[in-house]
Design a protein around this motif. Structure first.
Motif, short mmCIF file in Angstrom:
data_model
loop_
_atom_site.label_atom_id
_atom_site.label_comp_id
_atom_site.label_asym_id
_atom_site.label_seq_id
_atom_site.Cartn_x
_atom_site.Cartn_y
_atom_site.Cartn_z
N VAL A 11 -8.82 -0.64 -5.49
CA VAL A 11 -7.40 -0.82 -5.80
C VAL A 11 -6.77 -1.85 -4.87
O VAL A 11 -5.97 -2.67 -5.30
CB VAL A 11 -6.66 0.54 -5.69
CG1 VAL A 11 -5.15 0.35 -5.69
CG2 VAL A 11 -7.08 1.48 -6.81
N MET A 12 -7.14 -1.80 -3.59
CA MET A 12 -6.48 -2.65 -2.59
C MET A 12 -7.04 -4.08 -2.56
O MET A 12 -6.31 -5.00 -2.19
CB MET A 12 -6.58 -2.02 -1.20
CG MET A 12 -5.70 -0.79 -1.01
SD MET A 12 -3.94 -1.08 -1.33
CE MET A 12 -3.55 -2.31 -0.09
N ASP A 60 2.04 3.25 -2.12
CA ASP A 60 1.64 4.37 -3.00
C ASP A 60 0.41 5.10 -2.50
O ASP A 60 0.05 6.14 -3.05
CB ASP A 60 1.37 3.85 -4.42
CG ASP A 60 2.62 3.28 -5.07
OD1 ASP A 60 3.74 3.69 -4.69
OD2 ASP A 60 2.47 2.42 -5.96
N TYR A 61 -0.25 4.57 -1.47
CA TYR A 61 -1.53 5.13 -1.02
C TYR A 61 -1.52 5.63 0.41
O TYR A 61 -2.57 6.04 0.92
CB TYR A 61 -2.64 4.07 -1.21
CG TYR A 61 -2.67 3.59 -2.63
CD1 TYR A 61 -3.20 4.38 -3.63
CD2 TYR A 61 -2.10 2.37 -2.98
CE1 TYR A 61 -3.20 3.96 -4.95
CE2 TYR A 61 -2.10 1.94 -4.29
CZ TYR A 61 -2.64 2.73 -5.27
OH TYR A 61 -2.62 2.32 -6.58
N ASP A 62 -0.38 5.58 1.08
CA ASP A 62 -0.28 6.06 2.45
C ASP A 62 -1.40 5.47 3.30
O ASP A 62 -2.18 6.19 3.94
CB ASP A 62 -0.31 7.60 2.48
CG ASP A 62 -0.06 8.16 3.86
OD1 ASP A 62 0.69 7.53 4.64
OD2 ASP A 62 -0.62 9.22 4.19
N LEU A 63 -1.51 4.16 3.30
CA LEU A 63 -2.59 3.45 3.95
C LEU A 63 -2.02 2.35 4.84
O LEU A 63 -1.15 1.59 4.41
CB LEU A 63 -3.52 2.83 2.90
CG LEU A 63 -4.77 2.13 3.38
CD1 LEU A 63 -5.79 3.15 3.91
CD2 LEU A 63 -5.39 1.32 2.25
N LYS A 102 -7.74 12.43 4.74
CA LYS A 102 -7.36 11.93 3.41
C LYS A 102 -8.52 11.98 2.42
O LYS A 102 -8.34 11.67 1.24
CB LYS A 102 -6.86 10.48 3.52
CG LYS A 102 -5.56 10.35 4.26
CD LYS A 102 -5.19 8.88 4.41
CE LYS A 102 -3.92 8.71 5.21
NZ LYS A 102 -3.51 7.31 5.31
N ALA A 130 0.82 -1.23 0.00
CA ALA A 130 0.00 0.00 0.00
C ALA A 130 0.85 1.27 0.00
O ALA A 130 0.34 2.35 0.23
CB ALA A 130 -0.92 -0.02 1.22
N LEU A 176 -10.21 3.46 -3.51
CA LEU A 176 -9.05 2.87 -2.85
C LEU A 176 -9.30 1.41 -2.46
O LEU A 176 -8.42 0.56 -2.61
CB LEU A 176 -8.64 3.69 -1.62
CG LEU A 176 -7.36 3.26 -0.93
CD1 LEU A 176 -6.18 3.16 -1.90
CD2 LEU A 176 -7.03 4.22 0.20
#
Length: 190
Positions: A122-123, A49-52, A95, A47, A119
């Motif tokens: 994507v995940m 690229d998504y700061d998750l 976010k 993750a 998101l």
């Protein structure tokens, strides 16, 4: 006359008799903590690229599954304590992944935004590769056994946690709403 090697061996055997061995890898709590560290590292890499975080992702899934859920019920679904829940929700709102609306004078409703749904989409496909990396050293049978044993240990000890988990069934029985029929995480879409 003793050689240096014999003296070191004697010193080592004497110190081992005095001090008990350091064996954290023989204790379930330590192994579970190490596995958690590994799981976090693998998720963060997937993750990046998504700061998750994995906890934020779990919260997103709960909020998406139960639109307008309040923070307390979401915390029970994800098994988070109050402070962690507050921090996670604040970050998700900052976010732009979740929005908060006033439900009544005492509670707020959490709802996933379009960016939050995107998101999740994507995940979701990354979950299996994450799991496969973590469970990679195991055979399929060993994976099934490990997961069954983890569920058993966690389920049997749930009440011992500072933040016990509530299942979908317990959530509904406790007065929570039914899961959304069209949630991305359930595989059903609008």
């Amino acid at each position: 006359m003793k050689t240096r090697t014999q003296s070191v061996q004697l010193a080592d055997s004497t110190s081992q008799e005095i001090m008990p061995p350091f064996e954290p890898m023989n204790h379930p709590g330590h192994l579970v903590r190490r596995l958690h560290q590994i799981c976090v590292a693998v998720f963060l890499d997937a993750a990046r690229d998504y700061d998750l975080t994995h906890v934020q992702f779990a919260a997103l899934l709960a909020i998406e599954r139960y639109p307008d859920i309040d923070q307390t019920r979401m915390a029970k679904l994800v098994a988070l304590d109050r402070q962690t829940t507050s921090n996670v929700v604040a970050r998700l709102i900052t976010k732009g992944l979740v929005e908060r609306r006033q439900k009544n004078k005492r509670t707020s409703a959490l709802r996933i935004t379009g960016a939050g749904k995107a998101l999740i989409e994507v995940m979701q496909p990354r979950q299996k590769p994450i799991d496969d990396t973590i469970l990679g050293p195991l055979t399929e049978q060993e994976r099934e056994t490990l997961m069954a044993l983890l569920r058993k240990v966690v389920g049997s000890n749930n009440a011992l946690s500072r933040a016990p988990h509530f299942s979908d069934v317990e959530m509904t029985a406790a007065g929570g709403q039914e899961p959304a029929e069209d949630s991305v995480s359930s595989g059903r879409r609008r």
